[in-house]
Design a protein around this motif. Structure first.
Motif, mmCIF file in Angstrom:
data_model
loop_
_atom_site.group_PDB
_atom_site.id
_atom_site.type_symbol
_atom_site.label_atom_id
_atom_site.label_comp_id
_atom_site.label_asym_id
_atom_site.label_seq_id
_atom_site.Cartn_x
_atom_site.Cartn_y
_atom_site.Cartn_z
ATOM 1 N N UNK A 1 19.048 104.926 -85.725
ATOM 2 C CA UNK A 1 18.447 103.802 -85.022
ATOM 3 C C UNK A 1 18.643 103.920 -83.513
ATOM 4 N N UNK A 2 19.838 104.288 -83.083
ATOM 5 C CA UNK A 2 20.134 104.345 -81.644
ATOM 6 C C UNK A 2 19.465 105.544 -80.984
ATOM 7 N N UNK A 3 19.553 106.725 -81.583
ATOM 8 C CA UNK A 3 18.970 107.902 -80.938
ATOM 9 C C UNK A 3 17.452 107.859 -80.914
ATOM 10 N N UNK A 4 16.846 107.128 -81.834
ATOM 11 C CA UNK A 4 15.389 107.023 -81.870
ATOM 12 C C UNK A 4 14.855 105.938 -80.929
ATOM 13 N N UNK A 5 15.756 105.126 -80.363
ATOM 14 C CA UNK A 5 15.362 103.975 -79.527
ATOM 15 C C UNK A 5 14.278 103.164 -80.227
ATOM 16 N N UNK A 6 14.576 102.793 -81.452
ATOM 17 C CA UNK A 6 13.613 102.065 -82.271
ATOM 18 C C UNK A 6 13.273 100.702 -81.665
ATOM 19 N N UNK A 7 12.112 100.206 -82.038
ATOM 20 C CA UNK A 7 11.726 98.837 -81.687
ATOM 21 C C UNK A 7 12.324 97.900 -82.737
ATOM 22 N N UNK A 8 12.279 96.604 -82.461
ATOM 23 C CA UNK A 8 12.817 95.653 -83.431
ATOM 24 C C UNK A 8 12.090 95.746 -84.773
ATOM 25 N N UNK A 9 10.796 95.981 -84.724
ATOM 26 C CA UNK A 9 10.043 96.083 -85.983
ATOM 27 C C UNK A 9 10.468 97.333 -86.764
ATOM 28 N N UNK A 10 10.706 98.436 -86.072
ATOM 29 C CA UNK A 10 11.157 99.660 -86.749
ATOM 30 C C UNK A 10 12.555 99.471 -87.343
ATOM 31 N N UNK A 11 13.409 98.751 -86.637
ATOM 32 C CA UNK A 11 14.746 98.466 -87.163
ATOM 33 C C UNK A 11 14.628 97.601 -88.416
ATOM 34 N N UNK A 12 13.758 96.612 -88.372
ATOM 35 C CA UNK A 12 13.569 95.731 -89.530
ATOM 36 C C UNK A 12 13.082 96.524 -90.744
ATOM 37 N N UNK A 13 12.207 97.504 -90.527
ATOM 38 C CA UNK A 13 11.729 98.344 -91.629
ATOM 39 C C UNK A 13 12.857 99.240 -92.136
ATOM 40 N N UNK A 14 13.624 99.823 -91.214
ATOM 41 C CA UNK A 14 14.678 100.776 -91.592
ATOM 42 C C UNK A 14 15.875 100.093 -92.251
ATOM 43 N N UNK A 15 16.306 98.958 -91.700
ATOM 44 C CA UNK A 15 17.547 98.331 -92.161
ATOM 45 C C UNK A 15 17.353 96.978 -92.837
ATOM 46 N N UNK A 16 16.114 96.486 -92.819
ATOM 47 C CA UNK A 16 15.870 95.165 -93.379
ATOM 48 C C UNK A 16 16.179 94.089 -92.354
ATOM 49 N N UNK A 17 15.967 92.843 -92.716
ATOM 50 C CA UNK A 17 16.263 91.763 -91.772
ATOM 51 C C UNK A 17 17.768 91.679 -91.525
ATOM 52 N N UNK A 18 18.168 91.366 -90.307
ATOM 53 C CA UNK A 18 19.604 91.260 -90.022
ATOM 54 C C UNK A 18 20.222 90.046 -90.702
ATOM 55 N N UNK A 19 21.519 90.120 -90.922
ATOM 56 C CA UNK A 19 22.246 88.979 -91.481
ATOM 57 C C UNK A 19 22.435 87.894 -90.428
ATOM 58 N N UNK A 20 22.416 88.290 -89.164
ATOM 59 C CA UNK A 20 22.599 87.347 -88.061
ATOM 60 C C UNK A 20 21.991 87.972 -86.805
ATOM 61 N N UNK A 21 21.534 87.128 -85.887
ATOM 62 C CA UNK A 21 21.046 87.587 -84.584
ATOM 63 C C UNK A 21 21.800 86.796 -83.532
ATOM 64 N N UNK A 22 22.435 87.508 -82.612
ATOM 65 C CA UNK A 22 23.227 86.851 -81.572
ATOM 66 C C UNK A 22 22.647 87.174 -80.208
ATOM 67 N N UNK A 23 22.637 86.186 -79.347
ATOM 68 C CA UNK A 23 22.212 86.391 -77.965
ATOM 69 C C UNK A 23 23.446 86.659 -77.116
#
Length: 135
Positions: A63-85
């Motif tokens: 995920x980090x080396x590919x500089x994925x977008x949020x949508x790509x992360x969601x596809x790769x890892x699924x929805x996050x358990x939490x999102x923090x600002x």
């Protein structure tokens, strides 16, 4: 010449510490639950948190080396358990980033409490970093 009882106790304590400390460090390094398998999308998405942990280092590197977008992360890892600002500078989100949090289990006997995969995403929606940590 006889050693005093106090000196013997200190010597014994020191020997025990010198024997236990490297063993503990070596145990924690070699028995890390986070780097046992390569990331596999199907397995990650279907896995329990404890099972995800074995793929966490591999998933983080992808995920980090590919500089994925949020949508790509969601596809790769699924929805996050939490999102923090996370705010930087004067406390505005424009200067900060968001962190997607994935729970990856708990191993209290291995000195790992609740553990998480943290993915940092910049305000443009791209991954800028990540880490495995705990609370």
């Amino acid at each position: 010449m006889q050693m005093s009882g106090r000196f013997r106790r200190w010597r014994t304590t020191l020997i025990i510490i010198l024997a236990i400390w490297p063993t503990t460090v070596l145990y924690r390094i070699t028995i890390s639950p986070f780097n046992k398998r390569s990331y596999d999308q199907r397995q990650w998405l279907a896995a329990r948190p404890q099972d995800r942990a074995a793929m966490s280092v591999s998933a983080l590197n992808l995920v980090v080396t590919s500089r994925m977008s949020t949508e790509e992360v969601r596809v790769a890892l699924g929805p996050p358990d939490d999102i923090r600002s996370v705010f930087a500078g004067k406390g505005t989100l424009d200067q900060g980033f968001t962190v997607w949090v994935y729970y990856i289990g708990s191993w209290p006997l291995r000195a790992y409490d609740d553990s998480y995969l943290f993915i940092r995403i910049d305000k443009g929606g791209l991954v800028v970093g990540g880490e495995i940590g705990g609370s």
